[in-house]
Scaffold this motif. Structure first.
Motif, short mmCIF file in Angstrom:
data_model
loop_
_atom_site.label_atom_id
_atom_site.label_comp_id
_atom_site.label_asym_id
_atom_site.label_seq_id
_atom_site.Cartn_x
_atom_site.Cartn_y
_atom_site.Cartn_z
N LEU A 38 -4.40 7.14 -24.11
CA LEU A 38 -3.25 7.18 -23.23
C LEU A 38 -2.58 5.84 -23.08
N GLU A 39 -3.27 4.75 -23.42
CA GLU A 39 -2.76 3.44 -23.07
C GLU A 39 -1.67 2.97 -24.03
N GLN A 40 -0.80 3.89 -24.43
CA GLN A 40 0.31 3.57 -25.30
C GLN A 40 1.62 4.01 -24.68
N GLY A 41 1.59 4.97 -23.82
CA GLY A 41 2.80 5.46 -23.20
C GLY A 41 2.45 6.36 -22.04
N VAL A 42 3.43 6.64 -21.19
CA VAL A 42 3.20 7.47 -20.02
C VAL A 42 4.24 8.57 -19.98
N GLN A 43 3.79 9.78 -19.75
CA GLN A 43 4.70 10.90 -19.69
C GLN A 43 5.41 10.94 -18.33
N ASN A 90 4.20 -1.84 -13.81
CA ASN A 90 4.47 -2.12 -15.22
C ASN A 90 4.98 -3.54 -15.46
N TYR A 91 4.12 -4.53 -15.20
CA TYR A 91 4.47 -5.93 -15.43
C TYR A 91 3.26 -6.68 -15.97
N GLU A 92 3.53 -7.74 -16.70
CA GLU A 92 2.44 -8.60 -17.14
C GLU A 92 1.78 -9.20 -15.91
N ALA A 218 -0.34 -1.98 -23.65
CA ALA A 218 0.67 -1.95 -22.61
C ALA A 218 1.11 -0.52 -22.34
N ILE A 219 1.33 -0.20 -21.09
CA ILE A 219 1.84 1.11 -20.72
C ILE A 219 3.29 0.96 -20.28
N ALA A 220 4.11 1.94 -20.60
CA ALA A 220 5.53 1.86 -20.26
C ALA A 220 6.11 3.25 -20.19
N CYS A 221 7.17 3.40 -19.44
CA CYS A 221 7.92 4.65 -19.38
C CYS A 221 9.06 4.56 -20.38
N SER A 222 9.33 5.66 -21.08
CA SER A 222 10.33 5.65 -22.14
C SER A 222 11.72 5.32 -21.61
N PRO A 327 -1.54 6.92 -14.73
CA PRO A 327 -0.20 6.35 -14.63
C PRO A 327 0.88 7.44 -14.66
N ASN A 328 1.90 7.25 -13.85
CA ASN A 328 3.01 8.20 -13.76
C ASN A 328 4.33 7.43 -13.79
#
Length: 336
Positions: A38-43, A90-92, A218-222, A327-328
């Protein structure tokens, strides 16, 4: 009505050294590094947003003597709502601060009235905002919030059992990041250094903790929306509970040697323990949650039963605590 306890944790940055030594009772092959899918993107999480917004309206409109919910549901929904309200993750990050807020609640037979929960919610929101604005960390935002209801109470039903831990993140751009695995041999105790006596203040537990952090993608929202966590919780385990009967060794550091200062963990053993901790974590029902925080401690166990050996013994082992959350993505802005 509330009290606070504050501590600051800054992810350690370590130097390296060389060494060789011998340790552990069986040979372990170097393992592939393990990462979560999951640690590539968040739905998108529109449904959870809608549920939490609806829960808030229901809670804030409740009347005294009306609807009650179980403490289990209260802990889940109340904690998730506070994360929805404030979480912005979602920050460093290389700094964390923990603030504990305690609030009186009224509990009866493992139930809590929504009207009582509404009072606690209003006080929690006020306290979280105050706490956040008192925090002076650079580039800060609220990373996550943990919520726990203590069932112990007085005869009149009141207690201080609602504990809220606010985790605020920050970023210090002067810190030097560590982005790869070292190749050194380390002592098993916390902060005990490398096997040649260098790097005192860091030990095998701290190094493997850093490797686990580095394993996270890194996780991120599209759509660039903010990330908040739900179902935030801890996974706790001990090394002696995990034994590989085929290889004949423990999957996480466990030792019967009484002189722990003489033990050295070679690099291949370090890699093995690292991969096994991640493997065991990802086998849990929540194993696809994002790993937020890791603590590994070297501990002594006295007269403790070891299931795999069927014996009661004294020994040393590592305890593992991993905080995790789902993560959401949300288009709703965080409360500040």
């Amino acid at each position: 009505m509330k009290s606070r306890k504050i501590s600051i944790a800054i992810l350690a940055v370590v130097a390296a050294a060389f060494v060789s030594a011998i340790v552990v009772s069986c040979k372990k092959e170097k393992q592939e590094q393990v990462t979560s899918n999951l640690e590539q993107g968040v739905q998108s999480s529109e449904n959870i947003d809608e549920y939490l917004i609806s829960f808030k309206k229901r809670m804030l409109s409740a009347t005294k003597g009306g609807e009650s919910i179980s403490l289990e549901q209260a802990q889940r929904d109340f904690g998730n709502l506070l994360n929805f309200d404030f979480g912005d993750a979602n920050y460093e990050t290389n700094m964390y601060q923990y603030d504990t807020i305690k609030i009186k609640v009224s509990i009866a037979q493992n139930q809590i009235e929504l009207s009582q929960l509404a009072l606690a919610y209003n006080e929690a929101v006020k306290s979280i905002i105050e706490t956040y604005h008192e925090n002076n960390m650079p580039e800060k935002s609220i990373y996550c919030i943990l919520c726990n209801f203590n069932e112990m109470q007085s005869k009149d039903g009141d207690n201080d059992g609602l504990e809220i831990v606010v985790v605020t993140r920050g970023y210090d751009n002067s810190a030097t990041p560590v982005n790869n695995h070292d190749s050194f041999d380390w002592r098993p105790r916390n902060y005990a250094g490398t096997c040649d006596g260098q790097n005192i203040g860091t030990g095998a537990p701290e190094i493997i903790t850093q490797w686990i952090y580095q394993s996270r993608e890194a996780i991120a929202c599209s759509n660039g929306a903010r990330i908040y966590f739900t179902d935030v919780d801890h996974w706790d385990t001990y090394g002696y509970l995990h034994y590989d009967s085929v290889a004949g060794c423990f999957r996480i550091y466990t030792s019967f040697n009484t002189d722990q200062n003489s033990i050295c963990i070679p690099h291949d053993e370090m890699e093995y323990y690292y991969s096994q901790i991640l493997s065991l974590y990802h086998q849990q029902p929540f194993g696809n949650h994002y790993i937020q925080y890791v603590v590994i401690n070297h501990e002594y166990k006295y007269n403790t039963y070891i299931p795999a050996l069927g014996e009661v013994r004294a020994f040393y082992t590592w305890s593992i605590r991993i905080r995790h959350g789902k993560p959401n993505c949300s288009d709703q802005p965080a409360v500040e």
